[in-house]
Scaffold this motif. Structure first.
Motif, PDB file in Angstrom:
ATOM      1  N   GLY A  57      63.174 -72.157-111.109  1.00 11.80           N
ATOM      2  CA  GLY A  57      62.865 -71.448-111.719  1.00 11.80           C
ATOM      3  C   GLY A  57      63.563 -70.282-111.870  1.00 11.80           C
ATOM      4  O   GLY A  57      63.672 -70.324-110.440  1.00 11.80           O
ATOM      5  N   ARG A  58      63.224 -68.824-112.315  1.00 14.38           N
ATOM      6  CA  ARG A  58      63.408 -67.858-112.049  1.00 14.38           C
ATOM      7  C   ARG A  58      63.383 -67.215-111.126  1.00 14.38           C
ATOM      8  O   ARG A  58      63.068 -66.029-110.979  1.00 14.38           O
ATOM      9  CB  ARG A  58      64.039 -66.977-113.886  1.00 14.38           C
ATOM     10  CG  ARG A  58      65.263 -67.923-113.828  1.00 14.38           C
ATOM     11  CD  ARG A  58      65.034 -66.551-115.479  1.00 14.38           C
ATOM     12  NE  ARG A  58      66.289 -67.248-116.568  1.00 14.38           N
ATOM     13  CZ  ARG A  58      67.512 -66.964-116.225  1.00 14.38           C
ATOM     14  NH1 ARG A  58      68.570 -65.776-114.654  1.00 14.38           N
ATOM     15  NH2 ARG A  58      68.999 -67.097-116.717  1.00 14.38           N
ATOM     16  N   HIS A  59      61.528 -67.424-110.805  1.00 11.99           N
ATOM     17  CA  HIS A  59      60.877 -66.697-110.029  1.00 11.99           C
ATOM     18  C   HIS A  59      61.308 -67.116-108.398  1.00 11.99           C
ATOM     19  O   HIS A  59      61.009 -66.538-108.015  1.00 11.99           O
ATOM     20  CB  HIS A  59      59.385 -66.945-110.201  1.00 11.99           C
ATOM     21  CG  HIS A  59      59.106 -68.388-109.874  1.00 11.99           C
ATOM     22  ND1 HIS A  59      59.468 -70.417-110.226  1.00 11.99           N
ATOM     23  CD2 HIS A  59      58.346 -69.117-108.878  1.00 11.99           C
ATOM     24  CE1 HIS A  59      59.502 -71.245-110.649  1.00 11.99           C
ATOM     25  NE2 HIS A  59      58.626 -70.362-108.861  1.00 11.99           N
ATOM     26  N   ARG A  60      62.284 -67.675-108.203  1.00 12.06           N
ATOM     27  CA  ARG A  60      62.917 -68.466-107.133  1.00 12.06           C
ATOM     28  C   ARG A  60      64.469 -68.210-107.156  1.00 12.06           C
ATOM     29  O   ARG A  60      65.166 -67.905-105.771  1.00 12.06           O
ATOM     30  CB  ARG A  60      62.651 -70.258-106.423  1.00 12.06           C
ATOM     31  CG  ARG A  60      61.290 -70.418-106.505  1.00 12.06           C
ATOM     32  CD  ARG A  60      61.105 -71.756-106.097  1.00 12.06           C
ATOM     33  NE  ARG A  60      61.581 -71.700-104.283  1.00 12.06           N
ATOM     34  CZ  ARG A  60      62.312 -72.713-103.740  1.00 12.06           C
ATOM     35  NH1 ARG A  60      61.807 -73.926-104.821  1.00 12.06           N
ATOM     36  NH2 ARG A  60      62.402 -72.702-102.560  1.00 12.06           N
ATOM     37  N   VAL A  61      64.594 -68.440-107.696  1.00 10.24           N
ATOM     38  CA  VAL A  61      66.692 -68.788-107.862  1.00 10.24           C
ATOM     39  C   VAL A  61      66.734 -67.216-109.438  1.00 10.24           C
ATOM     40  O   VAL A  61      66.369 -67.438-110.110  1.00 10.24           O
ATOM     41  CB  VAL A  61      67.394 -69.484-109.003  1.00 10.24           C
ATOM     42  CG1 VAL A  61      68.422 -69.271-108.590  1.00 10.24           C
ATOM     43  CG2 VAL A  61      66.357 -70.577-107.981  1.00 10.24           C
ATOM     44  N   GLU A  62      67.762 -65.672-108.580  1.00  6.32           N
ATOM     45  CA  GLU A  62      68.037 -64.864-109.522  1.00  6.32           C
ATOM     46  C   GLU A  62      69.735 -65.004-110.254  1.00  6.32           C
ATOM     47  O   GLU A  62      69.409 -64.904-108.372  1.00  6.32           O
ATOM     48  CB  GLU A  62      67.196 -63.212-108.607  1.00  6.32           C
ATOM     49  CG  GLU A  62      67.910 -62.692-109.590  1.00  6.32           C
ATOM     50  CD  GLU A  62      67.429 -61.754-108.615  1.00  6.32           C
ATOM     51  OE1 GLU A  62      68.018 -60.081-109.324  1.00  6.32           O
ATOM     52  OE2 GLU A  62      66.566 -61.165-107.692  1.00  6.32           O
ATOM     53  N   PRO A  63      70.176 -65.037-111.069  1.00  2.01           N
ATOM     54  CA  PRO A  63      71.191 -65.561-111.142  1.00  2.01           C
ATOM     55  C   PRO A  63      71.745 -63.771-110.764  1.00  2.01           C
ATOM     56  O   PRO A  63      71.157 -62.879-111.742  1.00  2.01           O
ATOM     57  CB  PRO A  63      71.546 -65.426-112.125  1.00  2.01           C
ATOM     58  CG  PRO A  63      70.602 -66.857-113.276  1.00  2.01           C
ATOM     59  CD  PRO A  63      69.484 -65.718-111.926  1.00  2.01           C
ATOM     60  N   VAL A  64      73.027 -62.764-109.702  1.00  5.12           N
ATOM     61  CA  VAL A  64      73.053 -61.760-110.456  1.00  5.12           C
ATOM     62  C   VAL A  64      74.523 -61.944-110.919  1.00  5.12           C
ATOM     63  O   VAL A  64      75.508 -62.475-110.119  1.00  5.12           O
ATOM     64  CB  VAL A  64      72.803 -61.110-108.665  1.00  5.12           C
ATOM     65  CG1 VAL A  64      73.743 -60.062-108.428  1.00  5.12           C
ATOM     66  CG2 VAL A  64      71.729 -61.059-108.514  1.00  5.12           C
ATOM     67  N   VAL A  65      75.158 -61.058-111.814  1.00  4.04           N
ATOM     68  CA  VAL A  65      76.251 -60.137-111.980  1.00  4.04           C
ATOM     69  C   VAL A  65      76.628 -59.261-111.781  1.00  4.04           C
ATOM     70  O   VAL A  65      76.166 -58.116-111.847  1.00  4.04           O
ATOM     71  CB  VAL A  65      76.044 -59.881-113.631  1.00  4.04           C
ATOM     72  CG1 VAL A  65      77.447 -59.980-113.886  1.00  4.04           C
ATOM     73  CG2 VAL A  65      75.394 -61.480-114.320  1.00  4.04           C
ATOM     74  N   PHE A  66      77.818 -59.174-110.634  1.00  4.41           N
ATOM     75  CA  PHE A  66      78.349 -58.497-110.064  1.00  4.41           C
ATOM     76  C   PHE A  66      79.080 -57.117-111.353  1.00  4.41           C
ATOM     77  O   PHE A  66      79.814 -57.214-111.715  1.00  4.41           O
ATOM     78  CB  PHE A  66      79.540 -58.500-108.867  1.00  4.41           C
ATOM     79  CG  PHE A  66      79.476 -59.309-107.915  1.00  4.41           C
ATOM     80  CD1 PHE A  66      77.871 -58.231-107.172  1.00  4.41           C
ATOM     81  CD2 PHE A  66      80.233 -60.614-107.270  1.00  4.41           C
ATOM     82  CE1 PHE A  66      77.256 -59.874-106.240  1.00  4.41           C
ATOM     83  CE2 PHE A  66      79.424 -61.157-106.349  1.00  4.41           C
ATOM     84  CZ  PHE A  66      78.005 -60.093-104.990  1.00  4.41           C
ATOM     85  N   THR A  67      78.205 -55.748-111.030  1.00  4.88           N
ATOM     86  CA  THR A  67      78.905 -54.646-111.191  1.00  4.88           C
ATOM     87  C   THR A  67      79.456 -53.803-109.517  1.00  4.88           C
ATOM     88  O   THR A  67      78.975 -53.689-109.416  1.00  4.88           O
ATOM     89  CB  THR A  67      78.401 -53.880-112.827  1.00  4.88           C
ATOM     90  OG1 THR A  67      77.341 -53.676-111.803  1.00  4.88           O
ATOM     91  CG2 THR A  67      77.463 -55.100-113.371  1.00  4.88           C
ATOM     92  N   ALA A  68      79.964 -52.440-110.425  1.00  8.02           N
ATOM     93  CA  ALA A  68      80.808 -51.660-109.463  1.00  8.02           C
ATOM     94  C   ALA A  68      79.766 -51.135-108.882  1.00  8.02           C
ATOM     95  O   ALA A  68      79.692 -50.720-107.665  1.00  8.02           O
ATOM     96  CB  ALA A  68      81.810 -50.701-110.444  1.00  8.02           C
ATOM     97  N   ALA A  69      78.184 -51.046-109.835  1.00  6.98           N
ATOM     98  CA  ALA A  69      77.141 -49.920-109.020  1.00  6.98           C
ATOM     99  C   ALA A  69      76.026 -51.042-108.299  1.00  6.98           C
ATOM    100  O   ALA A  69      75.814 -50.470-107.786  1.00  6.98           O
ATOM    101  CB  ALA A  69      76.867 -49.997-110.299  1.00  6.98           C
ATOM    102  N   LEU A  70      75.836 -52.245-108.539  1.00  2.00           N
ATOM    103  CA  LEU A  70      75.252 -53.452-107.879  1.00  2.00           C
ATOM    104  C   LEU A  70      75.968 -53.609-106.956  1.00  2.00           C
ATOM    105  O   LEU A  70      75.435 -53.632-105.577  1.00  2.00           O
ATOM    106  CB  LEU A  70      75.023 -54.247-109.253  1.00  2.00           C
ATOM    107  CG  LEU A  70      74.227 -55.657-108.431  1.00  2.00           C
ATOM    108  CD1 LEU A  70      72.844 -54.862-107.976  1.00  2.00           C
ATOM    109  CD2 LEU A  70      74.138 -56.831-108.883  1.00  2.00           C
ATOM    110  N   LYS A  71      77.633 -53.675-106.828  1.00  5.87           N
ATOM    111  CA  LYS A  71      78.077 -53.838-105.538  1.00  5.87           C
ATOM    112  C   LYS A  71      78.046 -53.243-104.444  1.00  5.87           C
ATOM    113  O   LYS A  71      77.936 -53.266-103.243  1.00  5.87           O
ATOM    114  CB  LYS A  71      79.624 -54.388-106.207  1.00  5.87           C
ATOM    115  CG  LYS A  71      79.876 -55.714-106.414  1.00  5.87           C
ATOM    116  CD  LYS A  71      81.333 -55.576-106.622  1.00  5.87           C
ATOM    117  CE  LYS A  71      82.289 -56.088-106.165  1.00  5.87           C
ATOM    118  NZ  LYS A  71      83.906 -56.436-105.912  1.00  5.87           N
ATOM    119  N   SER A  72      77.993 -51.423-104.610  1.00  2.00           N
ATOM    120  CA  SER A  72      77.913 -49.924-104.107  1.00  2.00           C
ATOM    121  C   SER A  72      76.302 -50.673-103.949  1.00  2.00           C
ATOM    122  O   SER A  72      76.528 -50.285-102.301  1.00  2.00           O
ATOM    123  CB  SER A  72      78.043 -49.337-105.213  1.00  2.00           C
ATOM    124  OG  SER A  72      77.953 -47.914-104.150  1.00  2.00           O
TER     125      SER A  72
END
Length: 454
Positions: free
Chosen positions: A351-366
């Motif tokens: 479930g997405r309430h427990r697992v969050e997929p994260v796609v790295f972007t330059a802003a998010l990595k910062s």
């Protein structure tokens, strides 16, 4: 010592003039010339900067056992963490067995007033070898000779130094300090210029020239990181100007009582809410699963799982065992490139309430890196004492392009590509206050709503 010794004045003077390793010990424990020179040195204070895997701990533990028996004096071994302390005491016991010295290994005990384990070996003549994880709390109250193992890795090294040194005052206590370099802002680096110490530097090429059977060029190519090679094997004290996190900052967050290999059974019984970050790799990079729990205002590392070259089904099987823990509240997983399949499977199964997929972007990595750096500066994250973690975190560099864009990246080498850094950053993101979108599940009406149930 074949050009690697730099002799300095010894303010404590020499004792046991003419002392040498006993002939029977020399026959049983073969040593390279640089090791024998160290074991047979008569200097009171000795500083040794040796490359990795050249036999620092082996040589120093042998030196202190033989010196302890000759001087009938307690030997105190201080290591960076409990795991390192156990390994050092195992070497000491093996030396005793090889030289046929009667030795009794006592049951581990807890140092009074602390949570650290004390290991002890009793030798003939009342000589004791005491192994401890280095901490200002554990050092006080002892009298004897001291061996500081991998001192550049010790957290709170200045406080440890202040607490340890008085143990040497009585009966001309001896001190051995040994390590591989790790930055310049630590006590070990500052001791390079201390004239009270006899200094010894042994690089990997030095050791090979004296008999160590290693292919230096193969090690250099295999490591694939010139900066790490210069530090770990050429004993260079490197400048940290471009490092996103300095070794000093990282060391301040280390806790000698933590273990990155905590069994899942213990995690399940801990009664703490757990949060996980996953950085995904396959052939060239590691897949790292980093688990933290909240303790007061700090995030404490409970487990670090490192995988390299394992098929995705095996990686997912190990991740599943973490996600199945009832006290696991949230997991943030790298969903870019290779991580997409792993992230989608985990989100679908748990479930997405427990697992969050994260796609790295330059802003998010910062953003992720900034959160981790703030936690490090505030000492709001606690990590195990581990060379791979320390080097991996330190490998992340902050650079600015000609266009003014800030980049955070790490050189790709055998030790990783900042994988442990990003896994820890994702774990802190998972433990953050954001909870994601609310979800609802439709179900059948409850039984008591049906007519006649009463």
């Amino acid at each position: 010592m074949d050009g690697t010794e730099n002799n300095r004045a010894d303010v404590g003077g020499n004792r046991d003039d003419g002392w040498r390793l006993p002939a029977e010990a020399r026959a049983i424990v073969p040593l390279y010339p640089y090791q024998r020179a160290d074991v047979e040195s008569e200097r009171r204070f000795r500083w040794s900067c040796w490359a990795r895997q050249t036999g620092k701990s082996f040589t120093k533990s042998l030196r202190r056992i033989v010196r302890g028996l000759a001087r009938r004096r307690t030997q105190l071994f201080l290591s960076a963490g409990e795991r390192q302390s156990r390994e050092l005491m195992i070497k000491a016991r093996q030396h005793c067995q090889a030289m046929r010295i009667a030795a009794e290994l006592l049951e581990p005990g807890i140092v009074a007033g602390t949570r650290f384990k004390q290991l002890e070996i009793e030798l003939p003549g009342g000589v004791r070898i005491i192994g401890l994880p280095a901490n200002p709390e554990t050092v006080r109250g002892f009298t004897g000779d001291v061996f500081l193992d991998e001192f550049a890795m010790h957290a709170d090294d200045r406080q440890i130094w202040a607490a340890m040194f008085p143990t040497l005052l009585r009966d001309n206590g001896e001190l051995d300090v040994a390590s591989t370099p790790m930055g310049v802002d630590n006590v070990f680096a500052k001791l390079r210029d201390n004239e009270a110490f006899e200094h010894s530097t042994v690089t990997l090429p030095d050791a090979v020239a004296q008999g160590l059977n290693v292919d230096v060029e193969e090690i250099r190519r295999g490591l694939g990181d010139d900066e790490l090679f210069r530090q770990e094997f050429l004993c260079e004290f490197l400048d940290e100007a471009t490092a996103y996190l300095t070794y000093e900052q990282i060391a301040a967050c280390e806790d000698a009582a933590l273990d990155k290999d905590t069994p899942l059974v213990e995690l399940a019984k801990a009664g703490e809410e757990l949060f996980t970050g996953v950085d995904v790799g396959r052939r060239h990079d590691f897949t790292v699963i980093w688990v933290v729990s909240r303790r007061g205002d700090a995030q404490v590392t409970r487990c670090v799982i490192e995988m390299r070259g394992e098929p995705f089904r095996e990686q997912y099987a190990r991740l599943r065992r973490i996600l199945e823990l009832r006290n696991l509240r949230r997991c943030c997983i790298d969903a870019g490139g290779l991580g997409m399949q792993l992230a989608e499977s985990a989100a679908e199964d748990f479930g997405r309430h427990r697992v969050e997929p994260v796609v790295f972007t330059a802003a998010l990595k910062s953003q992720l890196a900034g959160r981790l750096r703030i936690a490090v500066e505030d000492r709001a994250i606690r990590i195990p004492v581990d060379t791979a973690i320390r080097n991996d975190w330190h490998a992340v560099r902050r650079t600015v392009s000609e266009a003014g864009h800030v980049r955070l990246d790490a050189s790709r080498g055998a030790g990783g590509h900042g994988d442990r850094f990003w896994a820890a950053a994702l774990a802190l993101h998972a433990a953050g206050d954001s909870c994601g979108p609310a979800e609802a599940i439709r179900g059948r009406p409850l039984r008591y709503a049906r007519p006649g149930i009463w």
